[in-house]
Design an enzyme around this catalytic site. Structure first.
Site, PDB file in Angstrom:
ATOM      1  N   LYS A 149     -38.330   5.287   0.361  1.00 43.20           N
ATOM      2  CA  LYS A 149     -39.582   4.530   0.520  1.00 43.20           C
ATOM      3  C   LYS A 149     -40.735   5.530   0.614  1.00 43.20           C
ATOM      4  CE  LYS A 149     -37.184   0.745   2.741  1.00 43.20           C
ATOM      5  NZ  LYS A 149     -36.913  -0.045   1.532  1.00 43.20           N
TER       6      LYS A 149
ATOM      7  N   SER B 221     -32.249  -8.070  -2.671  1.00 39.43           N
ATOM      8  CA  SER B 221     -32.043  -6.618  -2.779  1.00 39.43           C
ATOM      9  C   SER B 221     -30.876  -6.278  -3.675  1.00 39.43           C
ATOM     10  CB  SER B 221     -31.715  -6.021  -1.411  1.00 39.43           C
ATOM     11  OG  SER B 221     -32.826  -5.920  -0.643  1.00 39.43           O
TER      12      SER B 221
ATOM     13  N   ASP C 155     -30.146   1.900   1.992  1.00 41.69           N
ATOM     14  CA  ASP C 155     -31.399   1.133   1.820  1.00 41.69           C
ATOM     15  C   ASP C 155     -32.065   0.964   3.188  1.00 41.69           C
ATOM     16  OD1 ASP C 155     -33.345  -0.320   0.481  1.00 41.69           O
ATOM     17  OD2 ASP C 155     -32.217  -2.194   0.483  1.00 41.69           O
TER      18      ASP C 155
ATOM     19  N   ASP D 113     -25.808   2.955  14.297  1.00 39.84           N
ATOM     20  CA  ASP D 113     -26.979   3.582  13.684  1.00 39.84           C
ATOM     21  C   ASP D 113     -26.583   4.322  12.397  1.00 39.84           C
ATOM     22  OD1 ASP D 113     -29.280   4.910  13.063  1.00 39.84           O
ATOM     23  OD2 ASP D 113     -29.359   6.131  14.883  1.00 39.84           O
TER      24      ASP D 113
HETATM   25  N1  SAM Z   1     -29.750  -3.390   1.082  1.00 41.42           N
HETATM   26  C1  SAM Z   1     -29.842  -4.527   1.961  1.00 41.42           C
HETATM   27  C2  SAM Z   1     -29.375  -5.757   1.206  1.00 41.42           C
HETATM   28  O1  SAM Z   1     -29.067  -5.649   0.017  1.00 41.42           O
HETATM   29  O2  SAM Z   1     -29.302  -6.845   1.787  1.00 41.42           O
HETATM   30  C3  SAM Z   1     -31.237  -4.716   2.509  1.00 41.42           C
HETATM   31  C4  SAM Z   1     -31.594  -3.645   3.493  1.00 41.42           C
HETATM   32  S1  SAM Z   1     -33.077  -3.933   4.332  1.00 41.42           S
HETATM   33  C5  SAM Z   1     -34.268  -3.579   3.143  1.00 41.42           C
HETATM   34  C6  SAM Z   1     -33.201  -2.570   5.385  1.00 41.42           C
HETATM   35  C7  SAM Z   1     -32.185  -2.570   6.501  1.00 41.42           C
HETATM   36  O3  SAM Z   1     -32.244  -1.303   7.159  1.00 41.42           O
HETATM   37  C8  SAM Z   1     -32.442  -3.600   7.579  1.00 41.42           C
HETATM   38  O4  SAM Z   1     -31.386  -4.533   7.604  1.00 41.42           O
HETATM   39  C9  SAM Z   1     -32.480  -2.802   8.881  1.00 41.42           C
HETATM   40  O5  SAM Z   1     -31.799  -3.419   9.936  1.00 41.42           O
HETATM   41  C10 SAM Z   1     -31.760  -1.536   8.455  1.00 41.42           C
HETATM   42  N2  SAM Z   1     -31.993  -0.377   9.333  1.00 41.42           N
HETATM   43  C11 SAM Z   1     -33.147   0.103   9.834  1.00 41.42           C
HETATM   44  N3  SAM Z   1     -32.907   1.193  10.611  1.00 41.42           N
HETATM   45  C12 SAM Z   1     -31.561   1.404  10.567  1.00 41.42           C
HETATM   46  C13 SAM Z   1     -30.704   2.363  11.145  1.00 41.42           C
HETATM   47  N4  SAM Z   1     -31.178   3.343  11.910  1.00 41.42           N
HETATM   48  N5  SAM Z   1     -29.387   2.264  10.900  1.00 41.42           N
HETATM   49  C14 SAM Z   1     -28.882   1.279  10.116  1.00 41.42           C
HETATM   50  N6  SAM Z   1     -29.665   0.332   9.534  1.00 41.42           N
HETATM   51  C15 SAM Z   1     -30.981   0.393   9.755  1.00 41.42           C
END
Ligand code: SAM
Length: 337
Positions: A305, A188, A276, A260
């Protein structure tokens, strides 16, 4: 005057790209899954450098954009390279403002079956550049000269195009050539690097992302984006219930908060917020709007997304409208790029 343009996109996104071109008043032609859209647009009066009339940033779904200068059918050409060279010379002659070319780039649609054509086209482009040089066509990078695009629709149909290097993608076919060091916590990281190089000019990158600036990374795990920002010296609060890799934390500039991302708020305004979070586009757009309304960050890059193919452009437009309306109501100046 009518000008033809070619915009490349990820295969499957031709509908959205075509709809964007139509919003600008263009008539379009494309085939589903082809990875590009041809369109024709009228411009008032004569313009000496028509390839500067449109820019890639006018589009969301385009990866690359150039003005079509000529089309060639190479089927019956005994010497296809000579045919292309001759056509390019004619193009250069027809446009009196062209004193030199910046470079020549070989491109194809980004489809599986065109991979071999692309490697061949890259070799051909080099030979064409050499031959053009012998005919006195000069290549001068970095001085505002137009870039020459040699686009192969298939192995026998070629399109010659012109673009302004400042107004089109710096990468052939708009595909970022970003090499990540092996210690990058996730692939990513490349996504954020690509966005930074696309949205921020090289002149500004060191002032808009300075050591010591504060950033919040929402949805940070496993840490690629945080790592990218920390590598530029930013102090990052990484928000995610998931774990960060040791590499992401190694810089000492990243603090992980297992909370969160939708409810987290920084104590003070930060320079950057990146997001992200894996969640629906409308929810993320609302989250970003909230950050804008409360003036919680100076700049933001976020990943929207998109849902069903039928509503993708509408979804982006709704997000844009929401963000602009929110900024206006909060008297915050924003520019969307
Ligand atoms: N940008 C990151 C990287 O470079 O490694 C990758 C992110 S990954 C695609 C999406 C992330 O969103 C996941 O790690 C997931 O745990 C997180 N996520 C989902 N819902 C969330 C929330 N409500 N608050 C914080 N993180 C959340």
């Amino acid at each position: 005057m009518d000008y033809k343009w070619l915009a490349l996109c990820r295969p499957g996104f031709e509908n959205e790209l075509s709809a964007e071109a139509k919003e600008l008043g263009a008539t379009t032609e494309y085939t589903q899954g082809s990875g590009y859209v041809l369109f024709e647009l009228s411009s008032k009066g004569f313009t000496p450098k028509p390839w500067r009339l449109l820019e890639l940033k006018d589009f969301i779904f385009a990866r690359q954009l150039f003005m079509v200068a000529a089309r060639l059918d190479l089927n019956n050409e005994a010497d296809p390279i000579a045919a292309i060279v001759s056509k390019v010379r004619q193009v250069v002659k027809n446009h009196h403002t062209i004193k030199a070319l910046e470079a020549i780039v070989a491109e194809t649609p980004d489809t599986e079956n065109m991979r071999s054509v692309l490697s061949e086209a890259q070799l051909v482009a080099q030979q064409i550049a050499d031959r053009l040089g012998r005919f006195g066509v000069r290549f001068i990078p970095g001085r505002g000269a137009p870039r020459l695009h040699l686009f192969f629709e298939n192995d026998a149909q070629a399109i010659i195009g012109l673009s302004s290097p400042q107004l089109s993608s710096p990468w052939p076919m708009g595909a970022a050539r970003i090499k990540l060091p092996s210690e990058a916590p996730s692939r990513s990281a490349r996504k954020l690097e690509e966005a930074l190089s696309l949205f921020i000019s090289p002149d500004e990158i060191y002032t808009r992302l300075k050591p010591g600036m504060k950033a919040v990374d929402l949805g940070a795990a496993p840490g690629g984006w945080s790592w990218t920002l920390a590598n530029r010296g930013l102090v990052v609060t990484a928000v995610d219930n998931g774990k960060l890799t040791p590499e992401a934390l190694k810089t000492g500039l990243v603090t992980h908060l297992e909370v969160d991302g939708f409810t987290y708020r920084p104590e003070k305004r930060v320079d950057w917020m990146v997001c992200d979070i894996v969640a629906g586009g409308p929810r993320v757009a609302k989250l970003v709007a909230n950050w804008i309304r409360r003036g919680m960050c100076g700049e933001t890059i976020f990943n929207l997304k998109l849902g069903s193919p039928a509503g993708r452009l509408a979804e982006v437009r709704r997000a844009q409208t929401l963000l602009l309306k929110t900024a206006k109501e909060a008297s915050v100046h924003i520019s969307l790029v």
